[in-house]
Design a protein around this motif. Structure first.
Motif, PDB file in Angstrom:
ATOM      1  N   GLU A  27      98.073  28.765  34.435  1.00  0.00           N
ATOM      2  CA  GLU A  27      96.800  29.289  34.928  1.00  0.00           C
ATOM      3  C   GLU A  27      96.909  29.687  36.395  1.00  0.00           C
ATOM      4  OE1 GLU A  27      92.332  27.690  35.930  1.00  0.00           O
ATOM      5  OE2 GLU A  27      93.403  26.784  34.256  1.00  0.00           O
ATOM      6  N   THR A  28      97.500  28.828  37.217  1.00  0.00           N
ATOM      7  CA  THR A  28      97.604  29.151  38.643  1.00  0.00           C
ATOM      8  C   THR A  28      98.589  30.285  38.883  1.00  0.00           C
ATOM      9  OG1 THR A  28      99.197  27.358  38.975  1.00  0.00           O
ATOM     10  CG2 THR A  28      96.880  26.874  39.431  1.00  0.00           C
ATOM     11  N   ALA A  29      99.651  30.365  38.096  1.00  0.00           N
ATOM     12  CA  ALA A  29     100.613  31.473  38.228  1.00  0.00           C
ATOM     13  C   ALA A  29      99.931  32.782  37.858  1.00  0.00           C
ATOM     14  CB  ALA A  29     101.837  31.225  37.346  1.00  0.00           C
TER      15      ALA A  29
ATOM     16  N   TYR B 273      98.108  24.088  33.521  1.00  0.00           N
ATOM     17  CA  TYR B 273      97.637  24.332  34.879  1.00  0.00           C
ATOM     18  C   TYR B 273      98.597  25.268  35.612  1.00  0.00           C
ATOM     19  CZ  TYR B 273      96.287  23.581  39.716  1.00  0.00           C
ATOM     20  OH  TYR B 273      95.914  23.775  41.017  1.00  0.00           O
ATOM     21  N   HIS B 274      99.892  25.044  35.437  1.00  0.00           N
ATOM     22  CA  HIS B 274     100.905  25.892  36.070  1.00  0.00           C
ATOM     23  C   HIS B 274     100.759  27.339  35.618  1.00  0.00           C
ATOM     24  CE1 HIS B 274     104.730  27.368  37.553  1.00  0.00           C
ATOM     25  NE2 HIS B 274     104.992  27.798  36.329  1.00  0.00           N
TER      26      HIS B 274
ATOM     27  N   ARG C   2      96.735  33.449  38.150  1.00  0.00           N
ATOM     28  CA  ARG C   2      95.799  33.798  39.228  1.00  0.00           C
ATOM     29  C   ARG C   2      96.544  34.442  40.401  1.00  0.00           C
ATOM     30  NH1 ARG C   2      92.707  28.426  39.815  1.00  0.00           N
ATOM     31  NH2 ARG C   2      91.705  28.319  37.826  1.00  0.00           N
ATOM     32  N   ARG C   3      97.717  33.882  40.756  1.00  0.00           N
ATOM     33  CA  ARG C   3      98.499  34.452  41.861  1.00  0.00           C
ATOM     34  C   ARG C   3      98.928  35.879  41.523  1.00  0.00           C
ATOM     35  NH1 ARG C   3     100.847  29.219  42.189  1.00  0.00           N
ATOM     36  NH2 ARG C   3     102.578  29.962  40.932  1.00  0.00           N
ATOM     37  N   THR C   4      99.352  36.115  40.289  1.00  0.00           N
ATOM     38  CA  THR C   4      99.788  37.442  39.866  1.00  0.00           C
ATOM     39  C   THR C   4      98.613  38.419  39.882  1.00  0.00           C
ATOM     40  OG1 THR C   4     101.485  36.447  38.475  1.00  0.00           O
ATOM     41  CG2 THR C   4     100.908  38.732  38.006  1.00  0.00           C
TER      42      THR C   4
ATOM     43  N   HIS D 105      96.033  38.364  41.738  1.00  0.00           N
ATOM     44  CA  HIS D 105      95.564  38.643  43.093  1.00  0.00           C
ATOM     45  C   HIS D 105      96.628  39.319  43.961  1.00  0.00           C
ATOM     46  CE1 HIS D 105      92.597  35.634  41.800  1.00  0.00           C
ATOM     47  NE2 HIS D 105      91.801  36.303  42.608  1.00  0.00           N
TER      48      HIS D 105
ATOM     49  N   ARG E 256      99.830  19.689  32.825  1.00  0.00           N
ATOM     50  CA  ARG E 256     100.538  20.279  33.972  1.00  0.00           C
ATOM     51  C   ARG E 256     101.038  21.685  33.634  1.00  0.00           C
ATOM     52  NH1 ARG E 256     102.526  15.051  34.449  1.00  0.00           N
ATOM     53  NH2 ARG E 256     104.471  15.628  33.406  1.00  0.00           N
TER      54      ARG E 256
END
Length: 94
Positions: free
Chosen positions: A85-87, A82-83, A89-91, A93, A79
């Motif tokens: 990695e997704t954070a 994953y957190h 990606r948001r940064t 983009h 978790r």
């Protein structure tokens, strides 16, 4: 190729086991990581293989209490990774 991610105390631990960092495979991207850990404050030479899809360690610790914390830490590590990695990606983009 791997990427090293410090766990910074973000996952379960007990008095004998502490999970320090995860080396995640990036090229080729495969769903496994090697998790470095300490036993009684001593960094172990070998890491534990973690299946990121199944959220379980493929290697086991000898003592029952250590194995129990590893079992609860495995999904928490996934978790956390994953957190991050997704954070990331948001940064990237934004």
């Amino acid at each position: 190729m791997t990427k090293t991610i410090r766990l910074n105390g973000s996952v379960p631990r007990n008095e004998s086991v502490e999970f320090v960092e995860a080396n995640v495979f990036t090229k080729p991207e495969i769903p496994f990581a090697i998790v470095r850990y300490k036993l009684y404050g001593i960094l172990q030479a070998e890491g534990l293989r973690l299946d990121l899809d199944k959220q379980v360690f493929l290697d086991h610790l000898e003592e029952t209490s250590q194995e129990a914390i590893a079992e609860s830490a495995a999904p928490a590590i996934v978790r956390y990774l994953y957190h991050l990695e997704t954070a990331g990606r948001r940064t990237a983009h934004s």
